[in-house]
Design an enzyme around this catalytic site. Sequence first.
Site, mmCIF file in Angstrom:
data_model
loop_
_atom_site.group_PDB
_atom_site.id
_atom_site.type_symbol
_atom_site.label_atom_id
_atom_site.label_comp_id
_atom_site.label_asym_id
_atom_site.label_seq_id
_atom_site.Cartn_x
_atom_site.Cartn_y
_atom_site.Cartn_z
ATOM 1 N N ASP A 106 0.865 -1.177 0.000
ATOM 2 C CA ASP A 106 0.000 0.000 0.000
ATOM 3 C C ASP A 106 0.903 1.229 0.000
ATOM 4 O O ASP A 106 1.612 1.479 0.974
ATOM 5 C CB ASP A 106 -0.884 -0.037 1.248
ATOM 6 N N VAL A 125 -5.448 4.702 -6.489
ATOM 7 C CA VAL A 125 -4.294 5.238 -5.758
ATOM 8 C C VAL A 125 -4.557 6.686 -5.349
ATOM 9 O O VAL A 125 -4.275 7.087 -4.216
ATOM 10 C CB VAL A 125 -3.016 5.143 -6.623
ATOM 11 N N ASP A 126 -5.102 7.466 -6.261
ATOM 12 C CA ASP A 126 -5.377 8.882 -5.997
ATOM 13 C C ASP A 126 -6.296 9.046 -4.788
ATOM 14 O O ASP A 126 -6.007 9.814 -3.866
ATOM 15 C CB ASP A 126 -5.997 9.504 -7.248
ATOM 16 N N SER A 139 -1.646 5.003 -14.644
ATOM 17 C CA SER A 139 -2.559 4.784 -15.772
ATOM 18 C C SER A 139 -3.100 3.368 -15.904
ATOM 19 O O SER A 139 -3.862 3.087 -16.822
ATOM 20 C CB SER A 139 -1.927 5.196 -17.112
ATOM 21 N N VAL A 167 -8.297 2.817 -13.752
ATOM 22 C CA VAL A 167 -9.434 3.251 -14.572
ATOM 23 C C VAL A 167 -8.996 3.879 -15.895
ATOM 24 O O VAL A 167 -9.789 3.972 -16.820
ATOM 25 C CB VAL A 167 -10.373 4.215 -13.808
#
Length: 174
Positions: A9, A32-33, A123, A126
């Site tokens: 993580d 992640v964002d 990238s 999604v």
Amino acid sequence: MAITVERGDITEVEVEAIVNAANETLLGGGGVDGAIHRAAGRELLDACRALPIVEPPRVRCPVGEARITPAFGKLRATWVIHAVGPRYRGVSEDARLLASAFRSSLALAEANEAKSVALPAISCGVFGYPIDAAARIAIGVARERAWRIDAIRFVLFSDDVLRAFQDALAKSAP
């Protein structure tokens, strides 16, 4: 300079800089964002909002570029580097933009004298970038020159992404 690949993580890794797979607004998202924004708290969102808009209506970071903010909250880093990779369309420009996002991230880490950086699979969520191709690009950028960074760590959330990055790293060995 050590390049490693690990499952984990990214919000829990102790490094000087973590890279966020962000969108162009830098105002949070999923994957992640979202995890980084949740761990950092409201202060990260405020720091991102303070970055200038470079393309109306809300683009703070164009695709292929990166921006840096302090880290906040529960993050065990000094910096968050927000990198925007391309949404995969299957055209050659995708690879150039993805490499540029990784390169811009490492350049910002280097410019801010970060000696350790953790990167995700930019990238590949999604935005739909094929994992094997993204792994080759990411490892290629990490190996393309002698970065003034002691540890480049690819911290990946799932086993399939981990395997792709392990394979790319093994095939790129000098």
